[in-house]
Design an enzyme around this catalytic site. Structure first.
Site: not given
Ligand SMILES: *Cc1c(COP(=O)(O)O)cnc(C)c1O
Length: 402
Positions: A196
């Site tokens: 992210k």
């Molecule tokens: C990565 C992601 C999440 C969840 O995040 P994590 O930290 O991996 O639990 C939720 N929504 C979207 C669209 C994502 O890409």
């Protein structure tokens, strides 16, 4: 033959992120030297790294309250619980999203009601309006960083008494008409997982201006009765009202991850500029390719181009597979959201078989044509121009042969 050997090939790695900044590494080493990794293990009068990080993220987004947690998915489940979603309740959400979103809804025993996607890759507001009467909560996923007309969405949700939780996993640092992404709904969730916009391996945030929902979220996350060690939090009297009725569902963030994240948050605005230069280089490079439909960014959208999508609308599956294969041979890793079988991180609403769904033909047409490419900041702008040349050539070749 000579044409083949002179073909440009891309050799970059689509899952290679940047190193953690030196300042974050030294902050992490200090936490380890202190031995006080647990967020509530603080010296007298000390605000730990997790509490400081929450203050800084609240101030970055302009929210009153912030809670740092173990993951983005945890933040979503926690937000649903904090708003009182119960087993059997329906929760509206995007048909075009990733598995942790329906997963968070399922984690509280609730049932997703899928809302369609437009060619702009945002939630279909007409479909939302039609389904808004079915649920009290919308888990809105700003999937792949595409932000819908938030004023129109909020008008529909307000008129139908639907509370909005925003999934900002792909919009941290972005916004709609100058309002930071995550500040329209009653709560918003972010991920700090490696792929992210900031990287602590795993981690997440929850923000809100709703004092009672946030007090519940903090107790849910595992504060015991130590909630006064939070800084970006409601006053103690709000906790008094909820503390006997809120279960502890541990999912705290620790001081080590918080220390790694604080310098990265400071650098986020520059990172966004760097992502958008790269995103725009790909977008400009592929725009106008016959058969390829680019997703133009609306005026009000402050996007973060950490990935890019384009559509091969109404193409046959064989021809899309051929494009993926040809691009793959030249080092360009494209992901296809339309495949019938879930692969790597892609899946479709009808692959989540624990969640009932009706066929959605308009949405299926779009999902069948969505191709996706990650843009890590380890790629240069020149790399992105090369990626666009390869995509343009291979899409063009398959389109012409068809
Ligand atoms: C990565 C992601 C999440 C969840 O995040 P994590 O930290 O991996 O639990 C939720 N929504 C979207 C669209 C994502 O890409």
């Amino acid at each position: 033959m000579s044409k083949r050997t002179s073909r440009e090939i891309f050799t970059g790695n689509f899952t290679q992120q940047e190193p953690i900044p030196e300042s974050a590494i030294s902050a992490a080493v200090e936490v380890m030297q202190s031995g006080r990794l647990h967020r509530y293990n603080v010296a007298p009068g000390e605000l730990g790294e997790a509490a400081l990080l929450e203050q800084e993220f609240a101030s970055l987004t302009g929210a009153d309250y912030c809670l740092a947690v173990a993951s983005g998915g945890y933040a979503m489940g926690c937000a649903l619980r904090a708003l009182g979603v119960e087993p059997g309740d329906k929760v509206l959400t995007n048909a075009f999203t990733l598995a942790p979103v329906p997963g968070a809804i399922a984690s509280v025993g609730a049932v997703p009601v899928f809302v369609g996607v437009t060619e702009g890759l945002v939630i279909d507001l007409e479909d939302l309006e039609a389904k808004a009467g079915q649920a009290d909560v919308l888990m809105l996923s700003h999937m792949r960083g595409h932000i819908c007309d938030m004023d129109a969405l909020m008008a529909i949700c307000d008129a139908n008494d639907v509370k909005v939780i925003e999934d900002c996993a792909h919009t941290m640092g972005g916004g709609w008409k100058g309002v930071p992404s995550g500040r329209h709904g009653v709560m918003a969730c972010y991920s700090t997982q490696t792929y992210k916009h900031v990287n602590s391996g795993e981690g997440g945030f929850l923000i809100s201006n709703d004092e009672e929902a946030m007090a519940r979220a903090i107790i849910l996350s595992g504060s015991y009765m130590l909630y006064e060690r939070h800084a970006a939090a409601p006053s103690s009297e709000v906790f008094e009202r909820v503390k006997y009725h809120t279960p502890n569902v541990s999912g705290r963030m620790d001081n080590l991850r918080a220390a790694i994240l604080r310098p990265q948050l400071q650098a986020l605005p520059q990172q966004v500029v760097a992502w958008n230069e790269r995103h725009d280089a790909v977008l400009n490079g592929v725009r106008g390719t016959p058969g390829l439909h680019v997703v133009e960014r609306p005026d009000g959208e402050d996007y973060v181009g950490s990935s890019i999508q384009f559509l091969l609308l109404d193409w046959t599956e064989e021809n899309i597979a051929e494009v993926l294969h040809r691009c793959g041979e030249r080092g360009v890793e494209l992901k296809w959201f339309g495949g019938a079988e879930p692969v790597a991180f892609t899946s479709r609403y009808d692959s989540w078989r624990y969640a009932p769904s009706q066929p959605m033909p308009k949405t299926d047409r779009i999902l069948k044509g969505v191709l996706d490419m990650r843009i890590p900041l380890t790629f240069s702008v020149a790399d992105c121009e090369l990626l666009a040349r390869i995509i343009r050539a291979e899409v063009g070749a398959v389109y012409q042969a068809a």
